[in-house]
Design a protein around this motif. Structure first.
Motif, short mmCIF file in Angstrom:
data_model
loop_
_atom_site.label_atom_id
_atom_site.label_comp_id
_atom_site.label_asym_id
_atom_site.label_seq_id
_atom_site.Cartn_x
_atom_site.Cartn_y
_atom_site.Cartn_z
N GLY A 93 74.08 11.19 27.72
CA GLY A 93 74.90 10.13 28.29
C GLY A 93 74.22 8.78 28.21
N ALA A 94 74.99 7.73 28.43
CA ALA A 94 74.45 6.37 28.44
C ALA A 94 73.36 6.28 29.51
CB ALA A 94 75.56 5.37 28.71
N ARG A 95 72.28 5.59 29.17
CA ARG A 95 71.13 5.49 30.07
C ARG A 95 70.75 4.03 30.27
NH1 ARG A 95 67.94 10.40 30.10
NH2 ARG A 95 66.25 9.10 30.84
N CYS A 96 70.12 3.79 31.41
CA CYS A 96 69.55 2.47 31.69
C CYS A 96 68.04 2.50 31.60
CB CYS A 96 69.96 2.00 33.09
SG CYS A 96 71.71 1.67 33.23
N THR A 97 67.46 3.70 31.46
CA THR A 97 66.01 3.85 31.38
C THR A 97 65.67 4.57 30.08
OG1 THR A 97 66.13 5.97 32.55
CG2 THR A 97 65.76 3.99 33.89
N PRO A 98 64.46 4.37 29.57
CA PRO A 98 64.08 5.06 28.34
C PRO A 98 64.02 6.58 28.53
CG PRO A 98 62.53 3.30 28.86
CD PRO A 98 63.42 3.46 30.04
N ALA A 99 64.36 7.29 27.48
CA ALA A 99 64.13 8.73 27.45
C ALA A 99 62.75 8.92 26.82
CB ALA A 99 65.19 9.42 26.59
N LEU A 122 86.45 13.11 21.90
CA LEU A 122 85.86 14.15 21.06
C LEU A 122 85.31 15.34 21.83
CD1 LEU A 122 83.95 11.87 18.54
CD2 LEU A 122 86.12 13.05 18.18
N LEU A 123 84.88 15.10 23.06
CA LEU A 123 84.21 16.15 23.82
C LEU A 123 84.97 16.59 25.07
CD1 LEU A 123 80.59 14.72 23.55
CD2 LEU A 123 81.67 16.46 22.10
N GLY A 124 86.03 15.83 25.43
CA GLY A 124 86.84 16.22 26.58
C GLY A 124 86.24 15.90 27.93
N VAL A 125 85.22 15.05 27.96
CA VAL A 125 84.54 14.71 29.21
C VAL A 125 84.45 13.19 29.30
CG1 VAL A 125 82.37 14.90 30.49
CG2 VAL A 125 83.16 16.82 29.11
N PRO A 126 84.81 12.59 30.43
CA PRO A 126 84.64 11.14 30.57
C PRO A 126 83.15 10.76 30.54
CG PRO A 126 86.04 12.02 32.32
CD PRO A 126 85.45 13.19 31.60
N ALA A 127 82.83 9.67 29.89
CA ALA A 127 81.43 9.25 29.74
C ALA A 127 80.72 9.10 31.07
CB ALA A 127 81.37 7.94 28.95
N ALA A 128 81.42 8.67 32.10
CA ALA A 128 80.78 8.46 33.41
C ALA A 128 80.18 9.74 33.98
CB ALA A 128 81.78 7.87 34.40
N GLU A 129 80.72 10.90 33.60
CA GLU A 129 80.21 12.17 34.12
C GLU A 129 78.82 12.52 33.60
OE1 GLU A 129 82.78 15.57 34.06
OE2 GLU A 129 84.51 14.39 34.69
N LEU A 130 78.42 11.93 32.48
CA LEU A 130 77.10 12.24 31.92
C LEU A 130 76.14 11.06 31.92
CD1 LEU A 130 77.90 14.60 28.92
CD2 LEU A 130 77.04 15.18 31.17
N ALA A 131 76.49 9.98 32.58
CA ALA A 131 75.60 8.82 32.63
C ALA A 131 74.25 9.24 33.19
CB ALA A 131 76.20 7.71 33.48
N GLU A 132 73.18 8.80 32.52
CA GLU A 132 71.79 9.05 32.94
C GLU A 132 71.38 10.52 32.86
OE1 GLU A 132 69.50 6.73 33.49
OE2 GLU A 132 70.93 5.09 33.36
#
Length: 166
Positions: A93-99, A122-132
């Motif tokens: 998911g979208a991140r605000c910190t480095p991986a 494409l994946l059936g999941v809203p992006a907000a559910e996987l943030a960070e």
């Protein structure tokens, strides 16, 4: 006591920028634009490979780019030094910190940076559910994730793998 080499990685769209020079030969990390109509959902398809001697691992900080990434590791999966779980195929998911990942051995991947809205389409999941966070692609696609990974691994390195992912 020897410490692992460190570097930073930033995805800039067309190219990868490394802070501290990489021992990887030029051109091993590349990307292509997807063909329409996939381009409405995928910004870029990235692919690459490099050998990192196991006796000289590299700790890489992947700087956040605001995107959601679909990643297939086809070689030795990078480890997560902070104790996180590594998956053979995953959605990050979208991140605000480095991986932070630790690489050793045969590093090889194909990935897609999704456009806003591409994750849900494409994946059936809203992006907000996987943030960070990240999740195994198996959790979203079931056995189709392994099938996709096997097809990618069977294709020749480079643009042929991008075509398989499309």
């Amino acid at each position: 006591m020897r410490s692992d080499a460190e570097r930073m990685y930033l995805n800039t769209g067309d190219d990868a920028l490394f802070w501290r020079s990489s021992d990887a030969p030029a051109g091993v990390y590349r990307s292509v634009a997807p063909a329409p109509p996939l381009a409405d959902f995928v910004a870029r398809i990235h692919f690459g490979h490099e050998w990192v001697p196991p006796e000289a691992p590299v700790v890489e900080r992947v700087l956040p780019d605001g995107g959601v990434h679909l990643i297939f590791d086809l070689g030795d999966a990078p480890a997560q030094p902070e104790g996180g779980t590594a998956y053979a195929s995953e959605v990050v998911g979208a991140r605000c910190t480095p991986a932070v990942i630790r690489m050793a051995g045969r590093m090889e991947h194909v990935s897609a940076r999704l456009e806003p809205g591409g994750m849900e389409a494409l994946l059936g999941v809203p992006a907000a559910e996987l943030a960070e966070t990240s999740v195994s692609l198996d959790a979203l696609w079931g056995s189709r994730a392994d099938e996709a990974r096997e097809r990618l691994a069977a294709a020749p390195r480079g643009p042929a793998r991008a075509a398989v992912l499309e």
